[in-house]
Scaffold this motif. Sequence first.
Motif: not given
Length: 95
Positions: A4-17, A81-89, A91-93
């Motif tokens: 789920l975390f990886q899918i969210l990161m992928l969606l953020i990357d796709v939106a960025f591009f 970027y802010a959403l990505e930082i929040v998700l990466r910080n 990640v333990a959840a």
Amino acid sequence: MTSLFQILMLLIDVAFFIILAHIIMSWLINFGVLNLRQPIVAQLWDGLNRMVEPIYGPIRRRLPAMGGLDLAPLVVILGLYALEIVLRNNVAAFL
């Protein structure tokens, strides 16, 4: 939950591009490098606009008038970027 975390990161990357492609294409159109009378360029431009306008619209309404300078893409990129930082910080959840 890691997936789920990886899918969210992928969606953020796709939106960025997608936003980056929209920004670059708008510059190329404004500087006359690309012509909207070409069918493929017009279709790509229309598709990108349809993807980003629902995101840009509410942000443009809240931003003050900047005399032709559109800061909505910058605000969206900073938000991603802010959403990505929040998700990466947090990640333990997801583990």
